[in-house]
Scaffold this active site. Structure first.
Site, mmCIF file in Angstrom:
data_model
loop_
_atom_site.group_PDB
_atom_site.id
_atom_site.type_symbol
_atom_site.label_atom_id
_atom_site.label_comp_id
_atom_site.label_asym_id
_atom_site.label_seq_id
_atom_site.Cartn_x
_atom_site.Cartn_y
_atom_site.Cartn_z
ATOM 1 N N LYS A 1 56.832 80.957 -101.666
ATOM 2 C CA LYS A 1 55.739 81.605 -100.945
ATOM 3 C C LYS A 1 54.990 82.586 -101.841
ATOM 4 C CE LYS A 1 56.281 79.511 -97.039
ATOM 5 N NZ LYS A 1 55.239 78.598 -96.520
ATOM 6 N N THR B 1 58.941 79.712 -83.947
ATOM 7 C CA THR B 1 58.600 78.319 -84.255
ATOM 8 C C THR B 1 59.904 77.539 -84.407
ATOM 9 O OG1 THR B 1 58.657 78.647 -86.651
ATOM 10 C CG2 THR B 1 56.542 79.052 -85.538
ATOM 11 N N TYR C 1 63.019 80.170 -101.337
ATOM 12 C CA TYR C 1 61.964 80.203 -100.317
ATOM 13 C C TYR C 1 60.971 81.311 -100.638
ATOM 14 C CZ TYR C 1 59.676 80.743 -95.784
ATOM 15 O OH TYR C 1 58.744 80.847 -94.781
ATOM 16 N N ASP D 1 53.882 62.387 -96.905
ATOM 17 C CA ASP D 1 54.771 63.411 -97.443
ATOM 18 C C ASP D 1 53.925 64.302 -98.337
ATOM 19 O OD1 ASP D 1 56.551 64.931 -98.999
ATOM 20 O OD2 ASP D 1 58.065 63.357 -99.012
ATOM 21 N N ASN E 1 49.427 74.139 -94.588
ATOM 22 C CA ASN E 1 50.444 74.841 -93.811
ATOM 23 C C ASN E 1 51.866 74.334 -94.011
ATOM 24 O OD1 ASN E 1 51.625 76.126 -91.211
ATOM 25 N ND2 ASN E 1 51.802 73.934 -90.833
#
Length: 258
Positions: free
Chosen positions: A167, A198, A163, A67, A94
């Site tokens: 980033k 994806t 989110y 994890d 990533n």
């Protein structure tokens, strides 16, 4: 996918979030170009599938279940890969998640959702870089490639402040790391994907109207592919990018240029 034969021959790489999407595509391509690749993700079964695909083509892969937001687990995974191969040369940080329908406008956002996104996407990349960098320093240098998002600097992800913040944090961290490690032999750079086909974006890809809406925001008129992002990651990790420090390579079909 264009393969540059043996570009990474003898290199030892670790990819986090290697079980699917951009991480999987990157791991496969690194192996195809000669690297030994450590595969990190939380679930063993999909990692085993990636490893089998690499091995079936004559490559070498090491499954490292961890994890990424748990420091002891990510440290142990990096240590195991370095011990197996006598060091590391490339870290691709990533792993990340997006919680569509749970991330929300700030006044409605649940603190637990904020914490989960920041812990996974920002703290997780910090930990991968921290414990990867230890081994790159021991090896005398190498390359770190972080994965970001154009949400880091564009307000396009409405109702996704957590989110976007996660980033944005990775982008800022990468810039400082690039300076800190430049004269220590480690190049740190970032690939910034736009709207990519994806598993993370599967709900949008399956919705005809949503897919058309987002595709119309992109000058090329389509989502990108995981392989297109992998190609950019490999270039930054290669000796061809030897003068790139703190670079953000945007792979978004021109979306940020509008």
């Amino acid at each position: 996918m264009k393969i540059i034969a043996e570009r990474f021959a003898g290199r030892r790489a670790v990819v986090t979030g290697a079980s699917a999407g951009i991480g999987r595509a990157t791991a496969l391509r690194l192996a195809a170009e000669g690297a030994r690749v450590g595969l990190i993700a939380r679930r063993r079964e999909p990692l085993d599938e990636v490893a089998r695909e690499i091995q079936a083509k004559g490559g070498e892969a090491l499954v490292l279940v961890a994890d990424g937001s748990v420091e002891s687990e990510i440290a142990a995974a990096m240590d195991r890969a370095a011990k197996e191969w006598g060091g590391l040369d490339i870290i691709v940080s990533n792993a990340g998640i997006e919680l569509l329908g749970q991330d929300d406008r700030v006044d409605r956002l649940d603190r637990a959702i904020w914490d989960k996104l920041i812990t996974t996407n920002l703290t997780g990349q910090f930990l991968a870089c921290k414990h990867g960098a230890r081994h790159l320093l021991a090896a005398g240098g190498g390359a770190i490639v972080c994965l970001g998002s154009n949400c880091a600097y564009l307000g396009m992800a409405t109702n996704e402040p957590a989110y976007s913040a996660s980033k944005g944090g990775v982008l800022a961290m990468m810039k400082v790391m690039a300076i800190d490690y430049a004269r220590l032999g480690i190049r740190v750079n970032m690939v910034i994907p736009g709207f990519i086909d994806t598993p993370m974006n599967a709900p949008v890809m399956k919705d005809t109207k949503e897919l058309a809406y987002w595709s119309n925001q992109i000058p090329l008129g389509r989502p990108g592919t995981a392989d297109e992002c992998a190609a950019a990651i490999l270039w930054l990790a290669s000796d061809e990018a030897s003068y790139c420090i703190g670079t953000t390579l945007v792979i978004d079909g021109g979306q940020a240029s509008i």
